[in-house]
Motif scaffolding. Sequence first.
Motif, PDB file in Angstrom:
ATOM      1  N   CYS A   1       1.002  -1.836   0.406  1.00  0.00           N
ATOM      2  CA  CYS A   1       0.370   0.301   0.318  1.00  0.00           C
ATOM      3  C   CYS A   1       1.011   1.542  -0.117  1.00  0.00           C
ATOM      4  O   CYS A   1       2.105   1.377   0.994  1.00  0.00           O
TER       5      CYS A   1
ATOM      6  N   ILE B   1     -15.998   6.116   4.421  1.00  0.00           N
ATOM      7  CA  ILE B   1     -15.063   5.451   3.554  1.00  0.00           C
ATOM      8  C   ILE B   1     -15.802   4.430   2.782  1.00  0.00           C
ATOM      9  O   ILE B   1     -14.711   3.317   2.157  1.00  0.00           O
TER      10      ILE B   1
ATOM     11  N   LEU C   1      -8.127   2.974  -3.902  1.00  0.00           N
ATOM     12  CA  LEU C   1      -9.051   4.486  -3.249  1.00  0.00           C
ATOM     13  C   LEU C   1      -8.519   6.166  -2.732  1.00  0.00           C
ATOM     14  O   LEU C   1      -7.419   6.378  -2.862  1.00  0.00           O
TER      15      LEU C   1
ATOM     16  N   GLN D   1     -17.035   4.313  -0.318  1.00  0.00           N
ATOM     17  CA  GLN D   1     -15.432   4.995  -1.146  1.00  0.00           C
ATOM     18  C   GLN D   1     -14.672   3.432  -1.784  1.00  0.00           C
ATOM     19  O   GLN D   1     -14.736   3.452  -2.535  1.00  0.00           O
ATOM     20  N   LEU D   2     -14.784   2.640  -0.540  1.00  0.00           N
ATOM     21  CA  LEU D   2     -14.154   1.405  -0.627  1.00  0.00           C
ATOM     22  C   LEU D   2     -14.462   1.145  -1.001  1.00  0.00           C
ATOM     23  O   LEU D   2     -13.897   0.080  -2.493  1.00  0.00           O
ATOM     24  N   LYS D   3     -16.232   0.607  -1.187  1.00  0.00           N
ATOM     25  CA  LYS D   3     -17.113  -0.379  -2.291  1.00  0.00           C
ATOM     26  C   LYS D   3     -16.128  -0.002  -2.812  1.00  0.00           C
ATOM     27  O   LYS D   3     -16.306  -1.328  -4.591  1.00  0.00           O
TER      28      LYS D   3
ATOM     29  N   ALA E   1     -11.021   1.046   6.361  1.00  0.00           N
ATOM     30  CA  ALA E   1     -12.042   0.676   6.471  1.00  0.00           C
ATOM     31  C   ALA E   1     -13.080   0.566   7.583  1.00  0.00           C
ATOM     32  O   ALA E   1     -13.949   0.945   7.102  1.00  0.00           O
TER      33      ALA E   1
ATOM     34  N   ILE F   1     -10.352  -8.058   0.761  1.00  0.00           N
ATOM     35  CA  ILE F   1     -10.990  -6.667   0.862  1.00  0.00           C
ATOM     36  C   ILE F   1     -12.550  -7.397   1.632  1.00  0.00           C
ATOM     37  O   ILE F   1     -12.769  -6.892   2.850  1.00  0.00           O
TER      38      ILE F   1
ATOM     39  N   LEU G   1      -5.543  -2.154   5.967  1.00  0.00           N
ATOM     40  CA  LEU G   1      -6.251  -1.597   4.596  1.00  0.00           C
ATOM     41  C   LEU G   1      -7.235  -1.781   6.022  1.00  0.00           C
ATOM     42  O   LEU G   1      -8.766  -0.809   5.792  1.00  0.00           O
TER      43      LEU G   1
END
Length: 407
Positions: free
Chosen positions: A8, A115, A49, A118-120, A102, A140, A98
């Motif tokens: 990341c 968030i 993201l 937005q992550l999905k 989340a 995830i 991560l």
Amino acid sequence: MDIYQFFCAGINYKKTDASVRGCFAINPIQYASLLQKAAQSGLKELFVLSTCNRTEIYGLAHTACELTTLLCSETSGTIETFNELAYVKQGPAAIEHLYNVAAGLDSQILGDYEIVGQLKQAVKFAKENGFIGTLLERMINGALQASKAIKSCTQLSSGTVSVSFAAIQFLKAHVPNIQNKKILLLGTGKIGASTCKNIVDYIGNCDITLLNRTEGKAESLAKSLCVNVASYDNLYEEIAESDVVIVATNACEPIILKEHLLNSSNKVLIDLSIPNNIDTAVKELPYIQLVNVDQLSRLNDQTLQKRLAEVPKAKSIIAHHLQEFKEWYYNRKYVPVLLAVKEKLIAMHDCSLYASVHTDSRKTIRPIDNGAIQKVINTMAVKMRCTHQPGCNYIQAINDYIGCTTN
């Protein structure tokens, strides 16, 4: 798949302000182009993201540099600036990051649950383009399950605290008689819609007008919340007539400039966009007050203090879900052996030695017992996890199968 090839890399509100983050924001067109370049570079699993608080790229690569170079190839910000300000995490540290993101633990407003959506969305886009494989999907899903458990079992996201709600708090505290002011809201996406609903719920029946490039979306939201809607063609006329202008659009550059506000009346402008969709030069006008997401996120609220007390509980839930993911990951290394053994047990029915002791009274070989084979494989999987002796377990599996089918 080695989890130490999972990286990341990103920037967020902790070291950068909204103007810098805006240089590295990724819009849908840039995201699509980035994924095309990833395929050409041989990168197979990744997602980006990009929110008002952060831009991060997650993925499997030989080095983090592969991912950061790819990301910055689509941004106005340079790779040199990104590397200077970025954080890079690898393997278990990247996975834990991560999960924290989340859960809202890494949000500018602690526990901000926006968030998750937005992550999905970011993952959905990557998956539709073939960039979410088995490892990332499981990772995830684990992060989202942990986030859901935290929301259900703790008060981390309790109360009404988000950037969109902070805008309402600001207006109530700094704009006298806000109920009598004309409010213009540009943008009816997720943040814009949330902001509009908060205005209706917490300020009341004031004069609200919605504008959106896609007028059908504005009309639909306006109808559901019983507010006004105007044509985007009349943008600057509407700005001139408004006391408060809130911008929640997704343009690549400012849509409201200093020149649009010359000789204007007193106005409060709130920019909820990253990159900035209101030119910061408007602050030079004495009758204009401009507020952005960083300023809104610093607003103190008793709810945030309550949320801080919930952090240890959230961390404990994350630790549990991380352990589940690690167990899944380490068990995957046994899958090839287990499949090979299963194939061998099925193939044994063609072996003359096996046939000599597994025939019925009519000298017919007994049919394959799939239930018995699966039972043996399940037992073998448990033993492999406990003893780490695949060879011995292989021999034992054959003996177990012969034993349970010899009657």
